[in-house]
Design a protein around this motif. Sequence first.
Motif, PDB file in Angstrom:
ATOM      1  N   GLU A  87       0.830  -1.208   0.000  1.00  5.28           N
ATOM      2  CA  GLU A  87       0.000   0.000   0.000  1.00  5.28           C
ATOM      3  C   GLU A  87       0.864   1.258   0.000  1.00  5.28           C
TER       4      GLU A  87
ATOM      5  N   ASN B  33       1.148   3.988  -3.026  1.00  7.75           N
ATOM      6  CA  ASN B  33       0.909   5.426  -2.854  1.00  7.75           C
ATOM      7  C   ASN B  33       2.105   6.237  -3.348  1.00  7.75           C
TER       8      ASN B  33
ATOM      9  N   GLY C  90      -5.210   0.664   2.160  1.00 10.56           N
ATOM     10  CA  GLY C  90      -4.557   1.960   1.991  1.00 10.56           C
ATOM     11  C   GLY C  90      -3.568   2.322   3.083  1.00 10.56           C
TER      12      GLY C  90
HETATM   13 MG    MG Z   1      -3.242   3.871  -1.676  1.00 12.12          MG
END
Ligand code: MG
Length: 630
Positions: free
Chosen positions: A40, A44, A131
């Motif tokens: 995650e 990102n 996330g």
């Molecule tokens: Mg993400």
Amino acid sequence: MSEAETANTGEKHEFGAEVSRLLHLMVHAVYSNKDIFLRELVSNAADACEKLRHMALNDATIAGEAPGFQIEIDAEKDSGRLVITDNGIGMSHDELIDNLGTIARSGTKAFLDNLDGSDASSALIGQFGVGFYSAFMVADLVHVTSRRAGSDEAWQWVSDGKGTYTVNAIALDDAPERGTRIELFLNEDNKAYAEEDTIRRIVREYSAHVPVPILLKKDDADEPDQLADGTALWTRSKSDVTDEEYKEFYGHVSGQFDDPAVTVHYRAEGRHEYTVLLFVPGMKPFDLFDPDRKGRVKLYVRRVFITDDAGLLPAWLRFVRGVVDSEDLPLNISREMLQDNPILTSIRGAVTKRILSELEKLAKSDEESFLKIWDAFGPVIKEGLYEDPERRDAIFKLARFKTTKSGEGWRSLSDYVADLKENQTALYYATGTDVDAIRTSPHLEGYQARDVEVLLLSDPVDSFWVQTALGFEGKPFKSVTQGASDIESIAKDETDTSDEDKAAEGEMASLITEFKRILGDAVGDVRSSPRLATSAVCLVAPDFGPDKQFEKLMSQQQGLPSMAPVLELNPSHALIRGLAQKADAKDTALLEDAAPLLLGQARILDGEAPANPSDFVRRLGELMQKGLGL
Ligand code: MG
Ligand code: ADP
């Protein structure tokens, strides 16, 4: 607030309610595969680099001196500190608060409401794509230090994941020159994540093909090790890519944790050149029924990420994930230009067609896998039947249905048409909220007595497409609750003797007249019907009105009054026969109760309450008392 003030006071914030709930779930480790936190964070970081790469196309100065994008991982085994640094777009003060303090994605609340902390929740978390907050599965303190590209401020976000976080200004010397540094202070149980071997393994498994190079800084060497070179997987030829690589890349683009059910990878050449790498997920994404109905296929132009909001596929294929990389579009294409760009329109058409043909191929070669896909996504694909009339025939080829003959399996429309009865003029369907309930509906009796197959449609979209679909192979779709039934010309099963004792026509006519008089406006009409075999009565829609289930939906949604239904009587039913004789003999006392009671019964069979429940109950009670001779 000035920078100095912030630094003095320390800005303290509370997480949004949804973040707090998500964090609680993370910390209590419902999701057992903790490795994914790194995926995650790397994901990102790669997104941040790609965003800046795109912005720099229009404003070269924004990327500054060092335009080479990279993600660096620095593991300090002894202190249990793990640092992930990117030189992407970075976050401003407000962006830190908006992005890491709340959850902007729609559908999150609905998703969280479905979790209850049980084991089943872990699977759901996997579906959701956890996330940034997944960092708190392994760390008890997280620092995010960020400098937005082109800004001369840097900010630090700090939290222990327990309800609050702080945001403070930080000296530029202590921040990355551009981009974001995420520092995890690993908790006791998870110190192993600061070991090189662990990191190598996870990156290989989950992030080897993100489109930005990944470096691993080593304690004992000046030069970092390259773990991934940042070349785009889709540019490689299909024969060079392994299933594992596809799977890993699918995880990166979809944020899901399942395996892809179908992988479509090809390069289109000709009028337009582009590369397609798309996946049909093995599991339903959590936002499948989000009202925004957005797809998430990423548009690239010559390896540069442009947007995941280009509407590359129609909404009814919104579950498909992946990448389309165009050679022909201009790199600096704007959102407005994307709207009706002819190249995109042409790509959209071709890719949609390809997905449908791949699904059709799968239906032939591996029916079991196809049916799993249909089970998960059929209700979405069927939206295409009315939204995309051009694709209707292609979708009909894929569509599978529960029918009165499907048993546990599925039937296609071709199967249905192959089994048409002699004199059958339509494809019959019944709608409702679940298949088992529809199966027992009295409306189906006459069809079953004649061995006529009926499609059992239980998805909300079904009521819509059957209205607009003109038919299949020249036969119209017809609801079993709509208009007069035309099945009399189809022969009944030879063993069926149900209509040998039918009320005489004259007697039925008298009964119908009496019922109409007694029921008045409550019904649009009363008539004798071949639709029934074992039930005495049922309600159907007026001849030119919409299907009953559809009408129910519309009147619930829009508060429209429904049309008075037609009450149909079964002339072969003993009760109707008896009542018909009474009506014919002008003995109407019993009819005064029987008519409203039978209307109430018909409503109950439709899953509704009698229009006037207390009147219904009173009449029924009195009738039973009479039966007891009281
Ligand atoms: Mg993400
Ligand atoms: P998602 O990636 O699905 O949007 P995340 O929880 O992973 O959700 O991240 C939330 C948001 O935080 C991202 O959308 C992004 O705006 C921001 N963000 C996270 N990490 C970074 C980073 N390394 N650089 C810039 N922005 C980031």
